[in-house]
Scaffold this active site. Structure first.
Site, PDB file in Angstrom:
ATOM      1  N   GLU A  60      -6.400   4.398   8.015  1.00 20.38           N
ATOM      2  CA  GLU A  60      -6.200   5.676   7.622  1.00 20.38           C
ATOM      3  C   GLU A  60      -7.892   6.455   7.138  1.00 20.38           C
ATOM      4  O   GLU A  60      -8.028   7.497   7.086  1.00 20.38           O
ATOM      5  CB  GLU A  60      -5.153   6.139   6.857  1.00 20.38           C
ATOM      6  CG  GLU A  60      -4.138   6.114   7.641  1.00 20.38           C
ATOM      7  CD  GLU A  60      -2.624   5.336   6.820  1.00 20.38           C
ATOM      8  OE1 GLU A  60      -2.802   5.397   5.586  1.00 20.38           O
ATOM      9  OE2 GLU A  60      -1.980   4.629   7.572  1.00 20.38           O
ATOM     10  N   SER A 113       3.954  -1.894  10.262  1.00 24.61           N
ATOM     11  CA  SER A 113       5.303  -2.043  10.705  1.00 24.61           C
ATOM     12  C   SER A 113       5.946  -3.310  10.128  1.00 24.61           C
ATOM     13  O   SER A 113       6.993  -3.677  10.769  1.00 24.61           O
ATOM     14  CB  SER A 113       5.521  -1.491  12.003  1.00 24.61           C
ATOM     15  OG  SER A 113       5.151  -0.165  11.930  1.00 24.61           O
ATOM     16  N   GLY A 151       2.752   2.145  10.521  1.00 29.59           N
ATOM     17  CA  GLY A 151       3.740   3.420  10.316  1.00 29.59           C
ATOM     18  C   GLY A 151       4.432   3.679  11.568  1.00 29.59           C
ATOM     19  O   GLY A 151       5.022   5.022  11.482  1.00 29.59           O
ATOM     20  N   GLY A 173       2.703  -1.095   4.364  1.00 29.14           N
ATOM     21  CA  GLY A 173       3.047   0.424   4.035  1.00 29.14           C
ATOM     22  C   GLY A 173       4.283   0.553   3.694  1.00 29.14           C
ATOM     23  O   GLY A 173       4.864   0.597   2.624  1.00 29.14           O
ATOM     24  N   GLY A 174       5.079   1.432   4.622  1.00 26.56           N
ATOM     25  CA  GLY A 174       6.221   2.013   4.518  1.00 26.56           C
ATOM     26  C   GLY A 174       7.201   0.938   3.507  1.00 26.56           C
ATOM     27  O   GLY A 174       8.012   1.510   2.824  1.00 26.56           O
ATOM     28  N   ASN A 191       0.839  -1.206  -0.092  1.00 29.03           N
ATOM     29  CA  ASN A 191       0.023  -0.011  -0.130  1.00 29.03           C
ATOM     30  C   ASN A 191       0.858   1.013   0.012  1.00 29.03           C
ATOM     31  O   ASN A 191       1.479   1.379   0.977  1.00 29.03           O
ATOM     32  CB  ASN A 191      -1.074  -0.116   1.309  1.00 29.03           C
ATOM     33  CG  ASN A 191      -1.814   1.192   1.404  1.00 29.03           C
ATOM     34  OD1 ASN A 191      -1.838   1.819   0.489  1.00 29.03           O
ATOM     35  ND2 ASN A 191      -2.345   1.526   2.505  1.00 29.03           N
ATOM     36  N   TRP A 192       1.076   1.442  -1.141  1.00 27.83           N
ATOM     37  CA  TRP A 192       1.959   2.853  -1.295  1.00 27.83           C
ATOM     38  C   TRP A 192       1.473   4.208  -0.601  1.00 27.83           C
ATOM     39  O   TRP A 192       2.177   5.273  -0.451  1.00 27.83           O
ATOM     40  CB  TRP A 192       2.364   3.362  -2.867  1.00 27.83           C
ATOM     41  CG  TRP A 192       2.984   2.180  -3.365  1.00 27.83           C
ATOM     42  CD1 TRP A 192       3.556   1.046  -2.677  1.00 27.83           C
ATOM     43  CD2 TRP A 192       3.472   2.232  -4.799  1.00 27.83           C
ATOM     44  NE1 TRP A 192       4.163   0.131  -3.622  1.00 27.83           N
ATOM     45  CE2 TRP A 192       4.393   1.032  -4.963  1.00 27.83           C
ATOM     46  CE3 TRP A 192       3.398   2.941  -5.925  1.00 27.83           C
ATOM     47  CZ2 TRP A 192       4.925   0.550  -6.065  1.00 27.83           C
ATOM     48  CZ3 TRP A 192       3.899   2.551  -7.039  1.00 27.83           C
ATOM     49  CH2 TRP A 192       4.764   1.405  -7.099  1.00 27.83           C
ATOM     50  N   LYS A 193       0.281   4.147  -0.365  1.00 23.59           N
ATOM     51  CA  LYS A 193      -0.594   5.559   0.297  1.00 23.59           C
ATOM     52  C   LYS A 193      -0.215   6.640  -0.659  1.00 23.59           C
ATOM     53  O   LYS A 193      -0.187   6.343  -1.821  1.00 23.59           O
ATOM     54  CB  LYS A 193       0.163   5.651   1.685  1.00 23.59           C
ATOM     55  CG  LYS A 193       0.082   4.389   2.751  1.00 23.59           C
ATOM     56  CD  LYS A 193       0.047   4.606   4.034  1.00 23.59           C
ATOM     57  CE  LYS A 193       0.033   3.437   4.832  1.00 23.59           C
ATOM     58  NZ  LYS A 193       0.072   3.460   6.303  1.00 23.59           N
ATOM     59  N   GLU A 241      -4.800  -5.249  11.217  1.00 24.26           N
ATOM     60  CA  GLU A 241      -3.959  -4.022  11.106  1.00 24.26           C
ATOM     61  C   GLU A 241      -4.006  -3.110  12.455  1.00 24.26           C
ATOM     62  O   GLU A 241      -4.859  -2.251  12.547  1.00 24.26           O
ATOM     63  CB  GLU A 241      -3.904  -3.072   9.956  1.00 24.26           C
ATOM     64  CG  GLU A 241      -3.669  -3.859   8.766  1.00 24.26           C
ATOM     65  CD  GLU A 241      -3.231  -2.818   7.530  1.00 24.26           C
ATOM     66  OE1 GLU A 241      -2.133  -2.912   7.243  1.00 24.26           O
ATOM     67  OE2 GLU A 241      -3.829  -2.080   7.271  1.00 24.26           O
ATOM     68  N   HIS A 285      -9.432   0.429   5.326  1.00 24.31           N
ATOM     69  CA  HIS A 285      -8.107   0.975   5.917  1.00 24.31           C
ATOM     70  C   HIS A 285      -8.019   1.914   7.039  1.00 24.31           C
ATOM     71  O   HIS A 285      -8.989   2.797   7.181  1.00 24.31           O
ATOM     72  CB  HIS A 285      -7.318   1.386   4.760  1.00 24.31           C
ATOM     73  CG  HIS A 285      -5.652   1.493   5.186  1.00 24.31           C
ATOM     74  ND1 HIS A 285      -5.028   2.645   6.106  1.00 24.31           N
ATOM     75  CD2 HIS A 285      -4.529   0.812   4.971  1.00 24.31           C
ATOM     76  CE1 HIS A 285      -4.105   2.329   6.192  1.00 24.31           C
ATOM     77  NE2 HIS A 285      -3.582   1.159   5.697  1.00 24.31           N
TER      78      HIS A 285
END
Ligand code: PEP
Length: 255
Positions: free
Chosen positions: A99, A215, A175, A236-237, A11-13, A169, A97
């Site tokens: 966010e 993470s 993150g 993510g990251g 997930n590149w956000k 998650e 998600h």
């Protein structure tokens, strides 16, 4: 693990630009050697979907979208439809998600409408669930996950469940560099699988993939993915760096 093929999502956000997106996508595609052992999807921001799609086409890496609107078309300024996503080659979408739940403010009702619309349109869905830190500290992890799974899947038919992945998650781990312990993540996944069993019966529960997210890195992926109810991860990251993402993919393939 009941024959479940591990599944890793990137997930590149709201990150990367055109050149960076192309570089990361092409490095992931050229380094992906485990197509038979693990499913992989990458979810770029909307403006780069078609471009990234041109790199992943016929590579075994799927193209996914981070969001969409559930209506077919019409006066929904700023929104993107499922037909548009399919048109540019996306076959997977994220719903729920954290966010979108907690930063953008999406409700369970909207998340459910999106989940049903995506499945009815023939896309695969990764439905994300997870508790906030204060909920965890109150011992509410399993109850929050159960509620989000039940709301998210309301109206989803048993025959559609082969296209559903749940991503557990914990919000406090996304993150932040903090990861649930392997044992805590396993316990939450097992509890989610029990909820799926109550909704759809044990054979569908056993067949449904549940990813862990929060993470995940190359260095902690093997421990998490080694747990019996953890079927890969939503990343993510670490999905913004091809080497790191491929290390995670390879850890899932080794399960
Ligand atoms: C995510 O956004 O789904 C996620 C798990 O992010 P990160 O890996 O950066 O914690």
């Amino acid at each position: 693990m009941a024959g479940r093929k591990p599944f890793v999502g990137g997930n590149w956000k709201m990150n990367l630009n055109t050149a960076e997106a192309a570089a990361v996508a092409s490095a992931i595609v050229s380094g992906f050697k485990a197509a038979g052992k693990v499913d992989v999807v990458i979810c770029p921001p909307f403006p780069y979907l078609a471009h990234v799609g041109s790199f992943v086409k016929n590579s075994g890496v799927k193209l996914g979208a981070q969001d969409f609107y559930f209506a077919d078309n019409g006066a929904y300024t700023g929104e993107v439809s499922l037909a548009m996503l399919k048109d540019v080659g996306a076959s997977v979408v994220l719903t729920g998600h954290s966010e979108r739940r907690h930063v953008i403010g999406e409700s369970d009702v909207l998340i459910n409408a999106k989940t049903r619309a995506a499945l009815n349109a023939g896309l695969e869905v990764i439905l994300c669930v997870g508790e906030k830190l204060e909920q965890r500290e109150l011992g509410q992890t399993d109850a929050i996950n159960a509620a989000q799974v039940c709301y998210g899947l309301a109206g989803v038919k048993a025959e559609q469940m082969s296209k559903v992945t749940i991503a557990y998650e914990p919000v406090w781990a996304i993150g932040t560099g903090k990861t649930a312990t392997d044992a805590d993540a396993q316990a939450a996944h097992a509890a989610i699988r029990k909820v799926l069993g109550g909704l759809y019966g044990s054979s569908i529960a056993d067949a449904t993939r549940i990813q862990y997210g929060g993470s995940v890195k190359g260095s902690n992926a093997a421990g998490l993915f080694g747990q019996p109810d953890i079927d890969g991860g939503l990343i993510g990251g670490a999905s913004l760096k091809a080497d790191e993402f491929l290390a995670i993919v390879n850890a899932a393939a080794a399960k």
